[in-house]
Design an enzyme around this catalytic site. Sequence first.
Site, PDB file in Angstrom:
ATOM      1  N   ASP A   1       0.809  -1.223   0.000  1.00 29.16           N
ATOM      2  CA  ASP A   1       0.000   0.000   0.000  1.00 29.16           C
ATOM      3  C   ASP A   1       0.841   1.272   0.000  1.00 29.16           C
ATOM      4  OD1 ASP A   1       0.986  -0.307   2.565  1.00 29.16           O
ATOM      5  OD2 ASP A   1      -0.937  -0.836   3.439  1.00 29.16           O
TER       6      ASP A   1
ATOM      7  N   HIS B   1      -6.935  -4.519  10.486  1.00 28.23           N
ATOM      8  CA  HIS B   1      -6.766  -4.257   9.046  1.00 28.23           C
ATOM      9  C   HIS B   1      -5.509  -4.948   8.502  1.00 28.23           C
ATOM     10  CE1 HIS B   1      -4.402  -0.232   9.676  1.00 28.23           C
ATOM     11  NE2 HIS B   1      -3.577  -1.251   9.588  1.00 28.23           N
TER      12      HIS B   1
ATOM     13  N   GLU C   1      -9.542  -2.111   5.627  1.00 28.34           N
ATOM     14  CA  GLU C   1     -10.104  -1.993   6.966  1.00 28.34           C
ATOM     15  C   GLU C   1     -11.131  -3.103   7.193  1.00 28.34           C
ATOM     16  OE1 GLU C   1      -8.643  -0.150   8.924  1.00 28.34           O
ATOM     17  OE2 GLU C   1      -8.265   1.877   8.192  1.00 28.34           O
TER      18      GLU C   1
ATOM     19  N   ASN D   1      -6.947  -2.770  14.702  1.00 29.40           N
ATOM     20  CA  ASN D   1      -8.359  -3.044  14.417  1.00 29.40           C
ATOM     21  C   ASN D   1      -8.507  -4.231  13.459  1.00 29.40           C
ATOM     22  OD1 ASN D   1      -7.530  -2.022  11.979  1.00 29.40           O
ATOM     23  ND2 ASN D   1      -9.092  -0.441  11.822  1.00 29.40           N
TER      24      ASN D   1
HETATM   25  P1  PGA Z   1       2.501  -1.532  12.697  1.00 27.35           P
HETATM   26  O1  PGA Z   1       1.325  -1.480  11.650  1.00 27.35           O
HETATM   27  O2  PGA Z   1       3.451  -2.549  12.199  1.00 27.35           O
HETATM   28  O3  PGA Z   1       3.076  -0.139  12.677  1.00 27.35           O
HETATM   29  O4  PGA Z   1       1.883  -1.894  14.013  1.00 27.35           O
HETATM   30  C1  PGA Z   1       0.751  -2.666  11.204  1.00 27.35           C
HETATM   31  C2  PGA Z   1      -0.390  -2.344  10.283  1.00 27.35           C
HETATM   32  O5  PGA Z   1      -1.013  -1.299  10.471  1.00 27.35           O
HETATM   33  O6  PGA Z   1      -0.663  -3.152   9.380  1.00 27.35           O
END
Ligand code: PGA
Length: 222
Positions: A67, A138, A143, A136
Amino acid sequence: MNIMKAENYVEMSVQASEYISKKIESKPNITLGLATGSTPKGLYAKLIKNYLRHEISFQQVSTINLDEHIGINQTDPNSYHFYMKTQLFDHIDIRETQTHLPYGNAQDLAKECDRYDLLINRLGGIDLQILGIGHNGHIGFNEPGSSVNSRTQVVRLTESTRKANAKFFKSFDDVPTHAITMGIASILESKEILLLASGRLKAKVIERLVKGKLTKRFRHQP
Ligand code: PGA
């Protein structure tokens, strides 16, 4: 599904880097799906170490990232283009033309989504996808509630995702509201997925991922 437990973040990064290094050894022209965020930073540092020790080469490896934020230039330190260059690509022998990320500043974002899906196909799909997971749940920037049939798409970020990402920006208001992300269908079509999660805050979401029931929305997808 195999669950590999590690004592701590460093140990998780070492285990993941050894796993990936072995995959590169057995298939030097592997296509790796890459993730950004805090979680894989340690893994990338270990892969760089393995490269510097001449244990692996990325000469024939192709990468495709999950992404990118919308409305941020590639040179912006908060872009995932910048992240990948500084955390990995600039330190290994990968060919720049074999590294791929979606362009969040493309003029025509619908066309950019199509280009990215065609690219995934042209690469023959993803051999090994590395994933983090949001608090959450995602995946990429898909999401909760995203269709399991989705392909590369532009998504609006939830407030909780923007809050989690605010640590990387000057202020919450600077966190982009939209992103372009590989779809769930393409991620699930990867031949193999290595999902990394570390820390107490991720424990709950991992418990739901492993033990939770499929939601109605998921079951009802054709
Ligand atoms: P993080 O993010 O590795 O910074 O916890 C993971 C994500 O949002 O997929």
